[in-house]
Design an enzyme around this catalytic site. Sequence first.
Site, mmCIF file in Angstrom:
data_model
loop_
_atom_site.group_PDB
_atom_site.id
_atom_site.type_symbol
_atom_site.label_atom_id
_atom_site.label_comp_id
_atom_site.label_asym_id
_atom_site.label_seq_id
_atom_site.Cartn_x
_atom_site.Cartn_y
_atom_site.Cartn_z
ATOM 1 N N ASP A 7 -31.983 17.866 -13.961
ATOM 2 C CA ASP A 7 -32.532 16.889 -13.204
ATOM 3 C C ASP A 7 -31.354 16.347 -12.517
ATOM 4 O O ASP A 7 -30.133 16.583 -13.175
ATOM 5 C CB ASP A 7 -33.315 15.841 -13.953
ATOM 6 C CG ASP A 7 -33.414 14.667 -13.469
ATOM 7 O OD1 ASP A 7 -33.996 14.442 -12.106
ATOM 8 O OD2 ASP A 7 -32.978 13.462 -14.018
ATOM 9 N N ASP A 9 -30.881 12.459 -10.680
ATOM 10 C CA ASP A 9 -30.662 11.240 -11.022
ATOM 11 C C ASP A 9 -30.793 10.663 -12.397
ATOM 12 O O ASP A 9 -31.895 10.862 -12.850
ATOM 13 C CB ASP A 9 -31.329 10.589 -9.905
ATOM 14 C CG ASP A 9 -30.957 10.539 -8.556
ATOM 15 O OD1 ASP A 9 -31.587 10.921 -7.691
ATOM 16 O OD2 ASP A 9 -29.756 10.097 -8.289
#
Length: 252
Positions: A7, A9
């Site tokens: 991922d 953020d």
Amino acid sequence: MQALIFDVDGTLADTESAHRAAFNAAFAETGLDWHWSEALYTRLLDVAGGKERIAHYWRSLDPLHAARSGETINRIHAIKTRIYEAQVSGGRLPLRPGVERLITEAAQAGLPMAIATTTTPVNVDALLREPLGRNWRRLFAAVCDAGTTQRKKPAPDVYFAALHALGLPGYGCIAFEDSANGLAAASAAGIPAIVTPTAYTALHSFSDALLVLPHLGDPAHPLAQRIPGADHRWVDLAALTRWHEGTLFEAS
Ligand code: XBP
Ligand code: MG
């Protein structure tokens, strides 16, 4: 263990304060008297995707007008993205401990990697271009982002896109996430996930996670506690391989 999927953020870097500042600056630039406080933004982060987040907030204020605001939302979000990109480019926002080390170790070992994020494509380049070099995309077999799939996390779509690009089953990989939405998306795609929460997601539930750690650690920032199954106080490929074998054992 056949691949790592990251991922962006909150996971590669603690970016949400920069996102929040960019949203507020975009509201001011477009003459809206909206201001997302840290407490409000922490709640709004339950809605993945900046455009979806703006629409959700607008509907909560004024359902009637929000229904007809698609064009306006796109315009506000484009301004926010320009501001965010300027804020984080040039290495102004550092990667979290251990991220660059683990990506480098995996690349040197020839272990495939992918990115699975709901953020806007330009944001990923702005964040990674400095720390990982302008050819950072070569490190990843696939970069799946807001432009890849329509539905955002917790829907598994972006992880399925990454698995498709890798040509691998979910149980063959390990995902790295920071939020409950992200964990739900990885789990729904059948991918065991390690979660490294940030202050924005510290109170989320991560019961599905393979492991929850404060960060990935590295020699300069070792984890405070020893991690079961790891030789060091940081996450390396040897530890990931052991943990991954454990998931296969459980699955069998
Ligand atoms: C987190 C998100 C994104 C960012 C804002 O993405 O939900 O919406 O908060 O970026 P990740 P955009 O999956 O990497 O945790 O405004 O570009 O959506
Ligand atoms: Mg995240």
